[in-house]
Design a protein around this motif. Structure first.
Motif, short mmCIF file in Angstrom:
data_model
loop_
_atom_site.label_atom_id
_atom_site.label_comp_id
_atom_site.label_asym_id
_atom_site.label_seq_id
_atom_site.Cartn_x
_atom_site.Cartn_y
_atom_site.Cartn_z
N LYS A 1 0.96 -0.93 0.21
CA LYS A 1 0.01 0.16 -0.26
C LYS A 1 0.57 1.06 0.35
N GLU A 2 1.66 1.65 0.93
CA GLU A 2 2.85 2.68 0.97
C GLU A 2 3.51 2.34 -0.25
N ALA A 3 3.80 1.60 -0.50
CA ALA A 3 4.99 1.50 -2.08
C ALA A 3 4.15 2.02 -3.20
N LYS A 4 3.10 1.65 -3.64
CA LYS A 4 1.94 2.39 -4.60
C LYS A 4 2.01 3.36 -4.27
N VAL A 5 1.76 4.35 -2.93
CA VAL A 5 0.91 5.67 -2.50
C VAL A 5 2.70 6.67 -3.05
N LEU A 6 3.88 5.73 -2.54
CA LEU A 6 5.13 6.52 -2.56
C LEU A 6 5.50 6.53 -4.60
N GLU A 7 5.10 5.18 -5.20
CA GLU A 7 5.24 5.40 -6.53
C GLU A 7 4.25 6.79 -6.96
N LYS A 8 3.37 6.53 -6.43
CA LYS A 8 1.97 7.52 -6.96
C LYS A 8 2.38 9.75 -7.18
N GLU A 9 3.18 9.66 -5.58
CA GLU A 9 3.29 10.78 -4.85
C GLU A 9 4.72 11.21 -6.33
N LYS B 1 6.03 9.88 -8.99
CA LYS B 1 5.84 9.11 -10.43
C LYS B 1 5.91 11.16 -11.50
N GLY B 2 6.63 10.88 -12.12
CA GLY B 2 7.33 11.97 -13.04
C GLY B 2 8.10 12.64 -12.25
N LYS B 3 8.16 13.13 -11.25
CA LYS B 3 9.07 14.10 -10.29
C LYS B 3 11.23 13.71 -10.70
N VAL B 4 11.72 14.60 -10.83
CA VAL B 4 12.96 14.33 -10.22
C VAL B 4 12.92 14.57 -8.68
N TYR C 1 8.50 15.72 -1.03
CA TYR C 1 9.54 16.06 0.53
C TYR C 1 9.66 14.70 1.12
N VAL C 2 10.85 14.12 0.25
CA VAL C 2 11.03 13.34 1.11
C VAL C 2 11.94 13.05 2.10
N LYS D 1 10.11 16.92 -8.22
CA LYS D 1 9.06 17.82 -8.29
C LYS D 1 9.03 17.65 -10.23
N LYS D 2 8.02 18.15 -10.87
CA LYS D 2 8.36 17.50 -11.74
C LYS D 2 8.81 17.70 -12.82
N ALA D 3 9.45 17.38 -14.06
CA ALA D 3 10.27 17.47 -14.93
C ALA D 3 9.95 18.17 -16.07
N LYS D 4 11.34 19.49 -15.61
CA LYS D 4 10.42 20.15 -16.85
C LYS D 4 11.04 19.94 -18.43
#
Length: 140
Positions: free
Chosen positions: A34-42, A44-47, A81-82, A137-140
């Protein structure tokens, strides 16, 4: 007299229980699906950006418990923020405990303390320390 002694023994046991974790107990619990899916979702597409020692402590910042040593702070839809805690915080991912953060400035900073408190009994649990905050943040 016996009641006073019993209360003293129980109080001492509770205090020691909060401080006396073995290495096996202090190792972070693995991230559940469950937490792995939340981490992946949060993330995703960010650097990742450069880690920071402090972030804003506004009401818009949501803490998400990922594992016993990882928190996410969602500042907005754009920045997450992680935070890798300085050590494991046993029971953090249970989510039943109230997480009380002690800040010493108007911000959340590395070194600020997290106290877990049992929601039902009010008995304090582990005290843990925040680490640096890595922005995503989202990649530019």
């Amino acid at each position: 007299m016996l009641r006073t002694h019993l209360i003293s023994v129980l109080s001492a046991s509770v205090l020691l229980a909060g401080c006396n974790y073995s290495d096996a107990e202090s190792a972070p619990a693995p991230i559940r699906d469950k937490e792995a899916k939340v981490l992946e979702k949060e993330l995703k597409g960010k650097v990742a950006g450069e880690p920071r020692s402090c972030i804003s402590n506004t009401r818009n910042v949501n803490a998400i418990r990922i594992s016993d040593d990882t928190l996410l702070y969602r500042e907005s839809g754009r920045t997450v923020y992680v935070n890798k805690l300085r050590s494991s915080c046993p029971g953090l991912t249970r989510g039943d405990d109230i997480m009380v953060v002690e800040t010493y400035s108007g911000q959340l900073c590395s070194g600020d303390l997290i106290r877990l408190v049992d929601r039902t009994s009010g008995i304090p649990g582990p005290v843990c320390s925040l680490g640096d905050f890595t922005p995503y943040k989202k990649a530019k």
